[in-house]
Motif scaffolding. Structure first.
Motif, mmCIF file in Angstrom:
data_model
loop_
_atom_site.group_PDB
_atom_site.id
_atom_site.type_symbol
_atom_site.label_atom_id
_atom_site.label_comp_id
_atom_site.label_asym_id
_atom_site.label_seq_id
_atom_site.Cartn_x
_atom_site.Cartn_y
_atom_site.Cartn_z
ATOM 1 N N MET A 71 0.826 -1.168 0.000
ATOM 2 C CA MET A 71 0.000 0.000 0.000
ATOM 3 C C MET A 71 0.886 1.252 0.000
ATOM 4 S SD MET A 71 -3.189 0.871 2.482
ATOM 5 C CE MET A 71 -3.799 -0.753 2.317
ATOM 6 N N ARG A 72 1.953 1.219 0.841
ATOM 7 C CA ARG A 72 2.875 2.357 0.889
ATOM 8 C C ARG A 72 3.595 2.527 -0.455
ATOM 9 N NH1 ARG A 72 5.380 0.983 6.757
ATOM 10 N NH2 ARG A 72 3.627 1.735 7.974
ATOM 11 N N GLN A 73 3.971 1.407 -1.038
ATOM 12 C CA GLN A 73 4.668 1.478 -2.335
ATOM 13 C C GLN A 73 3.759 2.063 -3.404
ATOM 14 O OE1 GLN A 73 5.885 -2.549 -3.029
ATOM 15 N NE2 GLN A 73 7.712 -2.379 -1.746
ATOM 16 N N ARG A 74 2.531 1.620 -3.364
ATOM 17 C CA ARG A 74 1.577 2.126 -4.361
ATOM 18 C C ARG A 74 1.351 3.627 -4.173
ATOM 19 N NH1 ARG A 74 -4.457 -0.278 -5.393
ATOM 20 N NH2 ARG A 74 -5.015 1.159 -7.062
ATOM 21 N N ALA A 75 1.200 4.038 -2.921
ATOM 22 C CA ALA A 75 1.000 5.467 -2.640
ATOM 23 C C ALA A 75 2.231 6.266 -3.060
ATOM 24 C CB ALA A 75 0.699 5.679 -1.165
ATOM 25 N N ALA A 76 3.430 5.729 -2.780
ATOM 26 C CA ALA A 76 4.666 6.428 -3.173
ATOM 27 C C ALA A 76 4.770 6.520 -4.692
ATOM 28 C CB ALA A 76 5.868 5.705 -2.591
ATOM 29 N N LEU A 89 -2.062 -1.303 15.835
ATOM 30 C CA LEU A 89 -1.825 -0.828 17.196
ATOM 31 C C LEU A 89 -2.749 -1.529 18.203
ATOM 32 C CD1 LEU A 89 -1.270 3.015 16.720
ATOM 33 C CD2 LEU A 89 0.399 1.317 17.457
ATOM 34 N N GLU A 90 -4.011 -1.675 17.808
ATOM 35 C CA GLU A 90 -4.972 -2.351 18.686
ATOM 36 C C GLU A 90 -4.562 -3.807 18.917
ATOM 37 O OE1 GLU A 90 -9.550 -3.860 18.516
ATOM 38 O OE2 GLU A 90 -9.111 -1.934 17.571
ATOM 39 N N VAL A 91 -4.142 -4.481 17.843
ATOM 40 C CA VAL A 91 -3.707 -5.872 17.963
ATOM 41 C C VAL A 91 -2.461 -5.959 18.849
ATOM 42 C CG1 VAL A 91 -2.709 -7.805 16.655
ATOM 43 C CG2 VAL A 91 -4.758 -6.656 15.802
ATOM 44 N N GLY A 125 -3.925 4.499 7.414
ATOM 45 C CA GLY A 125 -4.198 4.946 8.787
ATOM 46 C C GLY A 125 -5.087 3.961 9.524
ATOM 47 N N ASP A 126 -6.127 3.465 8.820
ATOM 48 C CA ASP A 126 -7.024 2.479 9.434
ATOM 49 C C ASP A 126 -6.266 1.202 9.797
ATOM 50 O OD1 ASP A 126 -9.093 4.273 9.111
ATOM 51 O OD2 ASP A 126 -9.982 3.248 7.349
ATOM 52 N N LEU A 127 -5.427 0.744 8.851
ATOM 53 C CA LEU A 127 -4.659 -0.480 9.100
ATOM 54 C C LEU A 127 -3.659 -0.283 10.244
ATOM 55 C CD1 LEU A 127 -4.019 -1.795 5.478
ATOM 56 C CD2 LEU A 127 -5.571 -2.738 7.202
ATOM 57 N N SER A 165 -7.275 8.072 -0.527
ATOM 58 C CA SER A 165 -7.916 6.827 -0.125
ATOM 59 C C SER A 165 -6.886 5.858 0.457
ATOM 60 C CB SER A 165 -8.630 6.206 -1.328
ATOM 61 O OG SER A 165 -9.191 4.980 -0.996
ATOM 62 N N LEU A 166 -5.711 5.782 -0.207
ATOM 63 C CA LEU A 166 -4.651 4.901 0.297
ATOM 64 C C LEU A 166 -4.143 5.382 1.652
ATOM 65 C CD1 LEU A 166 -2.615 4.181 -2.963
ATOM 66 C CD2 LEU A 166 -3.989 2.553 -1.662
ATOM 67 N N ALA A 167 -4.016 6.695 1.843
ATOM 68 C CA ALA A 167 -3.564 7.242 3.116
ATOM 69 C C ALA A 167 -4.568 6.924 4.225
ATOM 70 C CB ALA A 167 -3.368 8.749 2.990
ATOM 71 N N LYS A 168 -5.880 7.053 3.897
ATOM 72 C CA LYS A 168 -6.910 6.737 4.895
ATOM 73 C C LYS A 168 -6.870 5.250 5.244
ATOM 74 C CE LYS A 168 -11.888 6.964 5.724
ATOM 75 N NZ LYS A 168 -11.922 5.762 6.491
#
Length: 173
Positions: free
Chosen positions: A1-6, A45-47, A38-40, A32-35
């Motif tokens: 996802m980060r690679q795609r956004a970059a 963090l919760e896990v 962030g969700d992931l 959308s990828l940034a959101k």
């Protein structure tokens, strides 16, 4: 996802987008990828927090198990020591019994063994304060009078449980 956004950001920054609609779609996809990222990250963090909590609980339970196991080991050691002591006493009493049984007439020993088998391991009982200690019943006056009149070497039996009565100074005769 980060690679795609970059990659999308690089494409946007390079000016390789030809139409305004493609530019808008690309910006929307980057947002959308940034959101989504962030969700992931929130989920991760919760896990991680749940994992940390679970690890603390595991450590606590492991400590409790160790404590309980220590108590079990202690109880087992005490039990084994008590059994060893009981076995020693049983061997000693068994030897004493053999010596005493050798001095008892055969017919009386046979009666005792028969009664012991019938009465759950106890063939003779002490007469204490006019009460048979085998069945815990107080003897009737007539029975006590018969026992008083019997010779000291006469075998007397309880009328209730049929065990051999052992007379002592505490018999209440």
């Amino acid at each position: 996802m980060r690679q795609r956004a970059a990659r999308d950001q690089k494409r946007l920054d390079s000016g390789a987008v030809s139409s305004p609609k493609d530019l808008e779609n690309l910006q929307h996809e980057i947002a959308s990828l940034a959101k989504r990222q962030g969700d992931l990250e929130d989920i991760v963090l919760e896990v991680m927090e749940r994992r940390e909590s679970a690890q603390e609980r595991v450590a606590e339970l492991t400590e409790r198990v160790a404590s309980v196991q220590s108590k079990i080991d202690d109880a087992t050691a005490r039990r084994d020591a008590a059994l060893e002591e009981i076995d020693g006493e049983a061997a000693s009493v068994g030897k004493e019994r053999e010596v005493v049984a050798g001095s008892v007439p055969a017919d009386l020993l046979k009666l005792y063994e028969k009664l012991r088998e019938q009465q759950g391991g106890v063939g003779a009982a002490k007469l204490y304060a006019r009460t048979c200690q085998g069945c815990r019943q107080e003897l009737a006056i007539t029975e006590l009078n018969e026992i008083r009149q019997a010779a000291p070497d006469t075998v007397v039996r309880c009328e209730n449980c049929r065990r051999i009565l052992v007379r002592t100074a505490e018999s209440g005769l």
